[in-house]
Write a protein that holds these residues in place. Structure first.
Motif, PDB file in Angstrom:
ATOM      1  N   LYS A  11       0.832  -1.206   0.000  1.00  0.00           N
ATOM      2  CA  LYS A  11       0.000   0.000   0.000  1.00  0.00           C
ATOM      3  C   LYS A  11       0.865   1.254   0.000  1.00  0.00           C
ATOM      4  N   LYS A  12       1.917   1.252   0.803  1.00  0.00           N
ATOM      5  CA  LYS A  12       2.794   2.421   0.892  1.00  0.00           C
ATOM      6  C   LYS A  12       3.435   2.719  -0.465  1.00  0.00           C
ATOM      7  N   GLY A  13       3.921   1.685  -1.128  1.00  0.00           N
ATOM      8  CA  GLY A  13       4.520   1.865  -2.449  1.00  0.00           C
ATOM      9  C   GLY A  13       3.509   2.329  -3.484  1.00  0.00           C
ATOM     10  N   LEU A  14       2.323   1.734  -3.437  1.00  0.00           N
ATOM     11  CA  LEU A  14       1.262   2.134  -4.355  1.00  0.00           C
ATOM     12  C   LEU A  14       0.870   3.586  -4.134  1.00  0.00           C
ATOM     13  N   ARG A  15       0.729   3.979  -2.871  1.00  0.00           N
ATOM     14  CA  ARG A  15       0.351   5.360  -2.572  1.00  0.00           C
ATOM     15  C   ARG A  15       1.332   6.343  -3.200  1.00  0.00           C
ATOM     16  N   ALA A  16       2.612   6.101  -3.040  1.00  0.00           N
ATOM     17  CA  ALA A  16       3.626   7.021  -3.567  1.00  0.00           C
ATOM     18  C   ALA A  16       3.505   7.155  -5.083  1.00  0.00           C
ATOM     19  N   SER A  17       3.383   6.047  -5.798  1.00  0.00           N
ATOM     20  CA  SER A  17       3.300   6.134  -7.257  1.00  0.00           C
ATOM     21  C   SER A  17       1.955   6.712  -7.712  1.00  0.00           C
ATOM     22  N   LEU A  18       0.868   6.359  -7.019  1.00  0.00           N
ATOM     23  CA  LEU A  18      -0.442   6.893  -7.382  1.00  0.00           C
ATOM     24  C   LEU A  18      -0.543   8.390  -7.110  1.00  0.00           C
ATOM     25  N   LEU A  19       0.036   8.844  -6.017  1.00  0.00           N
ATOM     26  CA  LEU A  19       0.011  10.282  -5.721  1.00  0.00           C
ATOM     27  C   LEU A  19       0.791  11.065  -6.775  1.00  0.00           C
ATOM     28  N   ALA A  20       1.904  10.515  -7.226  1.00  0.00           N
ATOM     29  CA  ALA A  20       2.689  11.176  -8.279  1.00  0.00           C
ATOM     30  C   ALA A  20       1.873  11.247  -9.574  1.00  0.00           C
ATOM     31  N   ARG A  21       1.201  10.147  -9.910  1.00  0.00           N
ATOM     32  CA  ARG A  21       0.383  10.131 -11.127  1.00  0.00           C
ATOM     33  C   ARG A  21      -0.822  11.039 -10.979  1.00  0.00           C
ATOM     34  N   ARG A  22      -1.453  11.063  -9.803  1.00  0.00           N
ATOM     35  CA  ARG A  22      -2.605  11.945  -9.585  1.00  0.00           C
ATOM     36  C   ARG A  22      -2.206  13.398  -9.784  1.00  0.00           C
ATOM     37  N   LYS A  23      -1.009  13.746  -9.342  1.00  0.00           N
ATOM     38  CA  LYS A  23      -0.532  15.119  -9.505  1.00  0.00           C
ATOM     39  C   LYS A  23      -0.443  15.468 -10.994  1.00  0.00           C
ATOM     40  N   GLN A  24       0.031  14.541 -11.802  1.00  0.00           N
ATOM     41  CA  GLN A  24       0.100  14.776 -13.252  1.00  0.00           C
ATOM     42  C   GLN A  24      -1.307  14.907 -13.846  1.00  0.00           C
ATOM     43  N   LEU A  25      -2.201  14.033 -13.448  1.00  0.00           N
ATOM     44  CA  LEU A  25      -3.564  14.060 -13.968  1.00  0.00           C
ATOM     45  C   LEU A  25      -4.306  15.324 -13.550  1.00  0.00           C
ATOM     46  N   PHE A  26      -4.009  15.813 -12.360  1.00  0.00           N
ATOM     47  CA  PHE A  26      -4.668  16.991 -11.808  1.00  0.00           C
ATOM     48  C   PHE A  26      -4.488  18.202 -12.721  1.00  0.00           C
ATOM     49  N   PRO A 117     -24.402  12.236  11.079  1.00  0.00           N
ATOM     50  CA  PRO A 117     -23.562  12.301   9.883  1.00  0.00           C
ATOM     51  C   PRO A 117     -24.301  12.939   8.708  1.00  0.00           C
ATOM     52  N   PRO A 118     -23.575  13.639   7.838  1.00  0.00           N
ATOM     53  CA  PRO A 118     -24.218  14.135   6.614  1.00  0.00           C
ATOM     54  C   PRO A 118     -24.814  12.946   5.859  1.00  0.00           C
ATOM     55  N   ALA A 119     -25.832  13.192   5.055  1.00  0.00           N
ATOM     56  CA  ALA A 119     -26.501  12.109   4.322  1.00  0.00           C
ATOM     57  C   ALA A 119     -25.545  11.401   3.358  1.00  0.00           C
ATOM     58  N   MET A 120     -24.617  12.153   2.802  1.00  0.00           N
ATOM     59  CA  MET A 120     -23.621  11.587   1.891  1.00  0.00           C
ATOM     60  C   MET A 120     -22.258  12.142   2.290  1.00  0.00           C
ATOM     61  N   VAL A 121     -21.281  11.278   2.447  1.00  0.00           N
ATOM     62  CA  VAL A 121     -19.921  11.725   2.734  1.00  0.00           C
ATOM     63  C   VAL A 121     -19.031  11.339   1.551  1.00  0.00           C
ATOM     64  N   VAL A 122     -18.150  12.260   1.204  1.00  0.00           N
ATOM     65  CA  VAL A 122     -17.314  12.104   0.013  1.00  0.00           C
ATOM     66  C   VAL A 122     -15.852  12.193   0.428  1.00  0.00           C
ATOM     67  N   ALA A 123     -15.058  11.265  -0.069  1.00  0.00           N
ATOM     68  CA  ALA A 123     -13.631  11.265   0.263  1.00  0.00           C
ATOM     69  C   ALA A 123     -12.807  11.139  -1.015  1.00  0.00           C
ATOM     70  N   PRO A 124     -11.681  11.839  -1.063  1.00  0.00           N
ATOM     71  CA  PRO A 124     -10.786  11.675  -2.202  1.00  0.00           C
ATOM     72  C   PRO A 124     -10.086  10.328  -2.109  1.00  0.00           C
ATOM     73  N   CYS A 125      -9.841   9.722  -3.242  1.00  0.00           N
ATOM     74  CA  CYS A 125      -9.141   8.435  -3.288  1.00  0.00           C
ATOM     75  C   CYS A 125      -7.735   8.646  -3.836  1.00  0.00           C
ATOM     76  N   VAL A 126      -6.766   8.038  -3.201  1.00  0.00           N
ATOM     77  CA  VAL A 126      -5.436   7.947  -3.793  1.00  0.00           C
ATOM     78  C   VAL A 126      -5.526   6.908  -4.911  1.00  0.00           C
ATOM     79  N   GLY A 127      -6.283   5.835  -4.659  1.00  0.00           N
ATOM     80  CA  GLY A 127      -6.584   4.796  -5.629  1.00  0.00           C
ATOM     81  C   GLY A 127      -7.902   4.151  -5.236  1.00  0.00           C
TER      82      GLY A 127
END
Length: 195
Positions: A11-26, A117-127
């Protein structure tokens, strides 16, 4: 090494690579616009009276304006999370609200704490996985928040860029499943999503 340790390292390795890719996609306005359009579709589908969103950091999509405009038309409320050392709560937000930084350094409003709780909760995904599982930053706050409500939990939605899929095998028993994942291309609904 135990299976749990191996999963955490993966998970730690995936997070690092996914965060880098998310930054590019952003950086792609087209992807961001597509995500906003699909998120609006999710709001129309779920029709929540209140939404727990997030203040965007680290190349997370900014969806506050979409939610604000939709909720203005429908009379709903927006809440933002405050992360505390031992838990996460939601606080009422409105445009122009004074913000402070929580223990994770994320801005949150000083508005009243949500009594339920709010009726709908939304969270950002790293993946995310096709089964509506979310890979977050690893703190577990969102998972614990959902778990604390058991069968009474709110509709849980993740937002991610479509290509940031991860294998199902990385998830563990404490990783709470979502009801839906919204990407710039589609809305993935869990088979038993409470809609």
């Amino acid at each position: 090494m135990t299976e749990e340790t191996t999963a955490m390292l993966t998970k730690k390795g995936l997070r690092a690579s996914l965060l880098a890719r998310r930054k590019q996609l952003f950086e792609s306005l087209a992807l961001d616009n597509g995500l906003a359009e699909r998120f609006l579709e999710m709001l129309e589908l779920a029709r929540p009276k209140s939404v727990g969103l997030f203040w965007p950091i680290r190349s997370e999509p900014g969806l506050l304006s979409v939610a604000r405009d939709w909720l203005k038309r429908t009379g709903g409320l927006i809440y933002l999370p405050e992360t505390r050392p031992d838990c996460m709560i939601y606080r009422l937000w409105h445009e122009g609200a004074e913000l402070r930084k929580d223990c994770a350094g994320i801005p949150y409003p000083q508005g009243e704490e949500a009594s339920k709780p709010p009726a709908m909760v939304v969270a950002p995904c790293v993946g995310y996985a096709e089964s509506c599982r979310r890979l977050g930053y690893g703190g577990g706050y969102f998972d614990r928040y959902l778990a604390s409500y058991g069968n009474q939990r709110p509709l849980a939605v993740g937002v991610a860029f479509d290509e940031l899929r991860v294998p199902e095998e990385i998830f563990e028993s404490f990783d709470e499943p979502l009801d839906a994942v919204v990407t710039e291309r589609r809305i993935i609904l869990k088979a038993k999503a409470p809609l």
